[in-house]
Design a protein around this motif. Structure first.
Motif, PDB file in Angstrom:
ATOM      1  N   HIS A 201       0.841  -1.202   0.000  1.00 51.23           N
ATOM      2  CA  HIS A 201       0.000   0.000   0.000  1.00 51.23           C
ATOM      3  C   HIS A 201       0.873   1.248   0.000  1.00 51.23           C
ATOM      4  O   HIS A 201       0.638   2.205  -0.759  1.00 51.23           O
ATOM      5  CB  HIS A 201      -0.904  -0.021   1.235  1.00 51.23           C
ATOM      6  CG  HIS A 201      -1.550   1.292   1.546  1.00 51.23           C
ATOM      7  ND1 HIS A 201      -0.976   2.199   2.420  1.00 51.23           N
ATOM      8  CD2 HIS A 201      -2.695   1.863   1.111  1.00 51.23           C
ATOM      9  CE1 HIS A 201      -1.751   3.270   2.498  1.00 51.23           C
ATOM     10  NE2 HIS A 201      -2.792   3.094   1.725  1.00 51.23           N
ATOM     11  N   ASP A 202       1.905   1.252   0.833  1.00 51.31           N
ATOM     12  CA  ASP A 202       2.810   2.397   0.909  1.00 51.31           C
ATOM     13  C   ASP A 202       3.574   2.570  -0.396  1.00 51.31           C
ATOM     14  O   ASP A 202       3.788   3.692  -0.870  1.00 51.31           O
ATOM     15  CB  ASP A 202       3.784   2.190   2.071  1.00 51.31           C
ATOM     16  CG  ASP A 202       4.065   3.488   2.811  1.00 51.31           C
ATOM     17  OD1 ASP A 202       3.274   4.429   2.675  1.00 51.31           O
ATOM     18  OD2 ASP A 202       5.078   3.546   3.528  1.00 51.31           O
ATOM     19  N   ILE A 230       8.841  11.275  -4.749  1.00 48.08           N
ATOM     20  CA  ILE A 230       9.135  10.940  -3.349  1.00 48.08           C
ATOM     21  C   ILE A 230       8.910  12.162  -2.456  1.00 48.08           C
ATOM     22  O   ILE A 230       8.326  12.056  -1.362  1.00 48.08           O
ATOM     23  CB  ILE A 230      10.572  10.408  -3.206  1.00 48.08           C
ATOM     24  CG1 ILE A 230      10.703   9.034  -3.867  1.00 48.08           C
ATOM     25  CG2 ILE A 230      10.975  10.326  -1.735  1.00 48.08           C
ATOM     26  CD1 ILE A 230      12.125   8.502  -3.904  1.00 48.08           C
ATOM     27  N   SER A 231       9.358  13.324  -2.906  1.00 53.52           N
ATOM     28  CA  SER A 231       9.179  14.552  -2.127  1.00 53.52           C
ATOM     29  C   SER A 231       7.704  14.855  -1.898  1.00 53.52           C
ATOM     30  O   SER A 231       7.309  15.308  -0.817  1.00 53.52           O
ATOM     31  CB  SER A 231       9.846  15.727  -2.848  1.00 53.52           C
ATOM     32  OG  SER A 231      11.229  15.519  -2.980  1.00 53.52           O
ATOM     33  N   GLN A 232       6.879  14.581  -2.909  1.00 53.34           N
ATOM     34  CA  GLN A 232       5.446  14.872  -2.801  1.00 53.34           C
ATOM     35  C   GLN A 232       4.725  13.901  -1.868  1.00 53.34           C
ATOM     36  O   GLN A 232       3.699  14.260  -1.279  1.00 53.34           O
ATOM     37  CB  GLN A 232       4.808  14.816  -4.185  1.00 53.34           C
ATOM     38  CG  GLN A 232       5.189  15.979  -5.092  1.00 53.34           C
ATOM     39  CD  GLN A 232       4.583  15.846  -6.471  1.00 53.34           C
ATOM     40  OE1 GLN A 232       4.565  14.784  -7.065  1.00 53.34           O
ATOM     41  NE2 GLN A 232       4.065  16.957  -6.990  1.00 53.34           N
ATOM     42  N   THR A 233       5.217  12.682  -1.747  1.00 53.77           N
ATOM     43  CA  THR A 233       4.511  11.649  -0.956  1.00 53.77           C
ATOM     44  C   THR A 233       5.172  11.352   0.387  1.00 53.77           C
ATOM     45  O   THR A 233       4.606  10.613   1.190  1.00 53.77           O
ATOM     46  CB  THR A 233       4.424  10.335  -1.755  1.00 53.77           C
ATOM     47  OG1 THR A 233       5.752   9.910  -2.124  1.00 53.77           O
ATOM     48  CG2 THR A 233       3.593  10.511  -3.015  1.00 53.77           C
ATOM     49  N   LEU A 234       6.352  11.913   0.628  1.00 59.40           N
ATOM     50  CA  LEU A 234       7.111  11.545   1.827  1.00 59.40           C
ATOM     51  C   LEU A 234       6.351  11.857   3.111  1.00 59.40           C
ATOM     52  O   LEU A 234       6.247  11.003   4.003  1.00 59.40           O
ATOM     53  CB  LEU A 234       8.460  12.275   1.822  1.00 59.40           C
ATOM     54  CG  LEU A 234       9.401  11.940   2.977  1.00 59.40           C
ATOM     55  CD1 LEU A 234       9.772  10.467   2.959  1.00 59.40           C
ATOM     56  CD2 LEU A 234      10.653  12.809   2.912  1.00 59.40           C
ATOM     57  N   VAL A 235       5.816  13.053   3.213  1.00 62.39           N
ATOM     58  CA  VAL A 235       5.117  13.450   4.450  1.00 62.39           C
ATOM     59  C   VAL A 235       3.896  12.569   4.677  1.00 62.39           C
ATOM     60  O   VAL A 235       3.641  12.109   5.799  1.00 62.39           O
ATOM     61  CB  VAL A 235       4.708  14.934   4.384  1.00 62.39           C
ATOM     62  CG1 VAL A 235       3.843  15.307   5.577  1.00 62.39           C
ATOM     63  CG2 VAL A 235       5.945  15.822   4.343  1.00 62.39           C
ATOM     64  N   ARG A 236       3.137  12.301   3.599  1.00 65.86           N
ATOM     65  CA  ARG A 236       1.948  11.453   3.739  1.00 65.86           C
ATOM     66  C   ARG A 236       2.333  10.049   4.191  1.00 65.86           C
ATOM     67  O   ARG A 236       1.687   9.482   5.078  1.00 65.86           O
ATOM     68  CB  ARG A 236       1.214  11.395   2.406  1.00 65.86           C
ATOM     69  CG  ARG A 236      -0.010  10.479   2.425  1.00 65.86           C
ATOM     70  CD  ARG A 236      -0.669  10.403   1.066  1.00 65.86           C
ATOM     71  NE  ARG A 236      -1.752   9.430   1.064  1.00 65.86           N
ATOM     72  CZ  ARG A 236      -2.468   9.105  -0.010  1.00 65.86           C
ATOM     73  NH1 ARG A 236      -2.223   9.696  -1.162  1.00 65.86           N
ATOM     74  NH2 ARG A 236      -3.418   8.223   0.061  1.00 65.86           N
ATOM     75  N   SER A 237       3.379   9.486   3.581  1.00 64.16           N
ATOM     76  CA  SER A 237       3.805   8.130   3.947  1.00 64.16           C
ATOM     77  C   SER A 237       4.247   8.064   5.402  1.00 64.16           C
ATOM     78  O   SER A 237       3.872   7.138   6.142  1.00 64.16           O
ATOM     79  CB  SER A 237       4.943   7.674   3.036  1.00 64.16           C
ATOM     80  OG  SER A 237       4.514   7.548   1.708  1.00 64.16           O
ATOM     81  N   LEU A 238       5.040   9.058   5.814  1.00 65.82           N
ATOM     82  CA  LEU A 238       5.530   9.073   7.199  1.00 65.82           C
ATOM     83  C   LEU A 238       4.388   9.260   8.192  1.00 65.82           C
ATOM     84  O   LEU A 238       4.345   8.590   9.237  1.00 65.82           O
ATOM     85  CB  LEU A 238       6.571  10.174   7.378  1.00 65.82           C
ATOM     86  CG  LEU A 238       7.916   9.942   6.693  1.00 65.82           C
ATOM     87  CD1 LEU A 238       8.834  11.146   6.897  1.00 65.82           C
ATOM     88  CD2 LEU A 238       8.591   8.678   7.209  1.00 65.82           C
ATOM     89  N   THR A 240       1.203   8.466   7.825  1.00 65.41           N
ATOM     90  CA  THR A 240       0.400   7.243   7.876  1.00 65.41           C
ATOM     91  C   THR A 240       1.090   6.171   8.697  1.00 65.41           C
ATOM     92  O   THR A 240       0.478   5.530   9.566  1.00 65.41           O
ATOM     93  CB  THR A 240       0.144   6.711   6.450  1.00 65.41           C
ATOM     94  OG1 THR A 240      -0.509   7.720   5.682  1.00 65.41           O
ATOM     95  CG2 THR A 240      -0.728   5.464   6.488  1.00 65.41           C
ATOM     96  N   SER A 241       2.382   5.972   8.439  1.00 69.99           N
ATOM     97  CA  SER A 241       3.124   4.921   9.144  1.00 69.99           C
ATOM     98  C   SER A 241       3.268   5.241  10.631  1.00 69.99           C
ATOM     99  O   SER A 241       3.108   4.363  11.480  1.00 69.99           O
ATOM    100  CB  SER A 241       4.502   4.742   8.510  1.00 69.99           C
ATOM    101  OG  SER A 241       4.383   4.334   7.174  1.00 69.99           O
TER     102      SER A 241
END
Length: 297
Positions: A201-202, A230-238, A240-241
């Motif tokens: 999912h990530d 990666i820059s655009q999704t990094l904050v969202r991924s972190l 969520t995790s």
């Protein structure tokens, strides 16, 4: 943020952790629990509130190691032990009545080693089928991706990241089994399958943004597209995790012994999955595409 500038360092770290995990698995192996190697399961219902710690003490006094004690509703207890003959089983029940209290034996079953082998094979098949399913799903979902990256490259890169996550978790539990006598059971397989789902999912979040940016930034280098994604999704991924990890940490500290190692497997797997989706799966796409370009030239 140009994280891909440091992909070599991340690859070295990933390879080192993976090699350590593989060596631990090869040298120590996993310490299998009753579900896999066979054993006895007894369910008791006490006439009063029961202290599971006292039950464990009695079991240890009878010389039975590696027992698992789980409390249930209505003063119930489920005891999993190594395989016992009828005489040892009766001795254990007598000791529990004397030292813990009166109870009713609701069920008793013995799991033979053949059943344990079947469960082991089924667990391996499940993990293989899930991995194949993920490749096929990603290949289908990304079938209309903008060139130059094919949908199969996305799928295979995702599975390499998943294998990284699985090996890391297995390696850590091989070390825990060797040094701390921690066994794995059927709940561990459930945790591994959950880790696979969370990890992919990530990874798909990052890959989906790469797919969109391949169209938006057509003509730009693959390094630029992946870095920007990666820059655009990094904050969202972190975010969520971390939300999930905070809950797992609370369960790890206060959730009780029966689910402790299930939660630990989830915790390690989600940390590894968050890391691999950014620092393993995405750089693989870049390296693979650059290799294809060099080969064409």
């Amino acid at each position: 943020m140009k994280l891909l500038n440091y992909y070599r360092q991340f690859f070295v770290l990933s390879i080192a952790i993976t090699l350590i995990s593989i060596i631990a698995l090869a040298v120590f192996g996993l310490k299998l629990g009753i579900d896999f190697k066979g054993g006895s399961v007894t369910e008791l219902e006490f006439n009063q509130a029961v202290d599971t710690g006292k039950v464990r003490e009695v079991i240890q006094q009878k010389g039975i190691s590696g027992a698992q004690v789980q409390s249930t509703e209505d003063n119930g207890v489920i005891i999993r032990t190594e395989q016992q003959d009828e005489e040892k089983h009766k001795e254990l029940l007598a000791a529990l009545k004397t030292d813990v209290g009166e109870f009713t034996e609701k069920s008793y079953q013995s799991i033979g080693p053949i059943v344990g082998e079947q469960l082991t094979r089924q667990a391996v098949y499940q993990l293989i089928l899930v991995s194949l399913g993920i490749v096929l799903y990603i290949a289908y979902a990304f079938r209309k991706v903008t060139k130059p990256i094919s949908s199969w490259q996305f799928g295979i890169a995702a599975v390499v990241a998943l294998l990284h996550d699985l090996i890391v978790v297995l390696g850590i539990f091989a070390l825990l089994g060797h040094f701390f006598n921690i066994e794995i059971d059927s709940m561990f397989v459930t945790a591994m399958l959950t880790v696979l789902g969370f990890s992919v999912h990530d990874t798909i979040i990052v890959f989906d943004r790469i797919r969109e940016n391949l169209r938006v930034y057509a003509g730009q280098s693959i390094e630029f597209v992946v870095n920007h994604s990666i820059s655009q999704t990094l904050v969202r991924s972190l975010n969520t995790s971390l939300t999930v990890l905070f809950v797992l940490l609370a369960l790890l500290l206060f959730g009780g012994e029966t689910i402790r190692y299930f939660v630990l497997a989830l915790f390690v797997g989600i940390v590894a999955g968050t890391y691999s989706s950014i620092f393993v799966a995405s750089p693989i796409l870049v390296l693979w595409q650059n290799y294809r370009l060099r080969k064409r030239k």
